[in-house]
Design a protein around this motif. Structure first.
Motif, PDB file in Angstrom:
ATOM      1  N   ASN A  32      58.783  11.905  18.420  1.00 32.37           N
ATOM      2  CA  ASN A  32      59.699  10.826  18.029  1.00 32.37           C
ATOM      3  C   ASN A  32      58.973   9.523  17.744  1.00 32.37           C
ATOM      4  O   ASN A  32      59.494   8.425  18.001  1.00 32.37           O
ATOM      5  N   ALA A  33      57.757   9.618  17.193  1.00 35.19           N
ATOM      6  CA  ALA A  33      56.973   8.425  16.877  1.00 35.19           C
ATOM      7  C   ALA A  33      57.738   7.530  15.906  1.00 35.19           C
ATOM      8  O   ALA A  33      58.420   7.992  14.993  1.00 35.19           O
ATOM      9  N   PHE A  34      57.591   6.240  16.111  1.00 39.73           N
ATOM     10  CA  PHE A  34      58.357   5.208  15.390  1.00 39.73           C
ATOM     11  C   PHE A  34      57.793   4.979  13.998  1.00 39.73           C
ATOM     12  O   PHE A  34      56.582   4.835  13.813  1.00 39.73           O
ATOM     13  N   THR A  35      58.676   4.931  13.004  1.00 35.49           N
ATOM     14  CA  THR A  35      58.314   4.592  11.628  1.00 35.49           C
ATOM     15  C   THR A  35      59.241   3.497  11.133  1.00 35.49           C
ATOM     16  O   THR A  35      60.254   3.191  11.768  1.00 35.49           O
ATOM     17  N   PHE A  36      58.935   2.945   9.967  1.00 32.67           N
ATOM     18  CA  PHE A  36      59.830   1.931   9.409  1.00 32.67           C
ATOM     19  C   PHE A  36      61.143   2.552   8.943  1.00 32.67           C
ATOM     20  O   PHE A  36      62.174   1.889   8.912  1.00 32.67           O
ATOM     21  N   ALA A  37      61.120   3.831   8.594  1.00 31.27           N
ATOM     22  CA  ALA A  37      62.380   4.507   8.281  1.00 31.27           C
ATOM     23  C   ALA A  37      63.258   4.588   9.523  1.00 31.27           C
ATOM     24  O   ALA A  37      64.469   4.330   9.470  1.00 31.27           O
ATOM     25  N   MET A  38      62.666   4.931  10.665  1.00 30.92           N
ATOM     26  CA  MET A  38      63.414   4.967  11.915  1.00 30.92           C
ATOM     27  C   MET A  38      63.932   3.575  12.256  1.00 30.92           C
ATOM     28  O   MET A  38      65.062   3.415  12.731  1.00 30.92           O
ATOM     29  N   ARG A  39      63.097   2.566  12.010  1.00 26.11           N
ATOM     30  CA  ARG A  39      63.509   1.183  12.238  1.00 26.11           C
ATOM     31  C   ARG A  39      64.820   0.879  11.528  1.00 26.11           C
ATOM     32  O   ARG A  39      65.777   0.380  12.127  1.00 26.11           O
ATOM     33  N   GLY A  40      64.892   1.171  10.231  1.00 27.53           N
ATOM     34  CA  GLY A  40      66.094   0.880   9.464  1.00 27.53           C
ATOM     35  C   GLY A  40      67.296   1.666   9.946  1.00 27.53           C
ATOM     36  O   GLY A  40      68.421   1.150   9.994  1.00 27.53           O
TER      37      GLY A  40
END
Length: 297
Positions: A32-40
């Motif tokens: 579940n590493a964080f990405t900018f897609a996950m951010r949005g």
């Protein structure tokens, strides 16, 4: 059981069942590493929860064996270099400095009108941990591991954690965890007040839902939203007199409101209350707008 879900998210899952929204970080193959897609998607999920009067509480957890292993480092040494990542958010600056993506999530969670419960089911490291700091209650699996690992990656604490963490754990404990960057077990997180309770893995989500259920079944949604804002804004109040003024404004607004009448009447009649007011329409004008949202989050 009334269940609704969003199917257009790609890196989280969002489901509402019986007045409880569940946000699941959903990249289990990458812990579940964080990405900018996950951010949005996280920001959109909290927008959705706030706009839905049918949501009384939010539970956040992770798919698979991790909660969130921190930023996705698959980009290599340039992972944190501004402009190096194709999924980074362009054009978002604070005083000319690029915004921290994890911080935009933290600030959005901080502004939530619904109480937020973290069910930390496994490793929570870096932004995977700092994003939980503005959540109201953190519950952990006994198998969870925690780490403010930024100094070991050559960067700094982010997601406004320099504000949140000392208020949660105290400055000495916050500095020990941040300066060493070491990973520590759930027992230490509990002792250091980072989490409220630790459960066997199979009891974690039931405990989170039981807490959310207690809120949904027994309280006024407007009261809880107002209390959440008062509590968080009170951390920056200059004195108890300032906090008292804020309390008093809202007490005056709610004193004769329908939820208050219903709450008192239900108590006297020895029956469950059926609160009629809605957060989307009836939040008192005096509720603090913490934070003041200067950056659009």
């Amino acid at each position: 059981m009334n269940i609704s879900s969003r199917t257009d998210f790609t890196e989280i899952e969002y489901e509402v069942a019986d007045q409880i929204a569940t946000v699941t970080l959903n990249r289990p193959e990458r812990l579940n590493a964080f990405t900018f897609a996950m951010r949005g998607e996280l920001i959109e999920a909290f927008d959705r929860a706030d706009a839905d009067d049918g949501v009384r509480a939010v539970v956040v957890t992770g798919a698979g064996r991790a909660f969130c292993a921190g930023a996705d480092l698959s980009g290599g040494g340039d992972t944190f270099a501004h402009g190096a990542r194709p999924d980074a958010v362009d054009g978002e600056l604070v005083d000319g400095v690029p915004r921290d993506g994890g911080g935009t999530v933290a600030l959005r969670i901080a502004r939530s009108l619904k109480p937020v419960i973290a069910a930390i089911n496994g490793p929570a490291v870096g932004v995977g941990l700092t994003m939980t700091l503005p959540m109201d209650v953190r519950l952990a699996s006994a198998e969870a591991r925690f780490g403010f690992v930024f100094a070991r990656r050559g960067i700094v604490t982010e997601a406004a954690s320099s504000w949140f963490l000392p208020r949660i754990a105290g400055i000495a404990q916050a500095m020990e965890w941040a300066a060493t960057g070491r990973v520590f077990p759930a027992s230490e997180a509990l002792e250091g007040r980072l989490v409220s309770r630790v459960y066997p893995p199979d009891e974690l989500l039931p405990a989170a839902y039981a807490l959310a259920r207690e809120i949904a079944d027994n309280t006024s949604a407007v009261s809880v939203a107002a209390i959440r804002r008062l509590m968080w804004s009170g951390l920056s109040a200059s004195s108890p007199w300032e906090a008292h003024a804020a309390d008093s404004r809202i007490m005056a607004e709610l004193g004769g409101a329908p939820d208050t009448v219903e709450g008192v009447t239900a108590f006297l009649e020895k029956r469950p209350a059926d609160f009629p007011m809605r957060v989307s329409e009836d939040l008192p004008a005096g509720v603090p707008s913490w934070p003041d949202n200067p950056y659009g989050v």
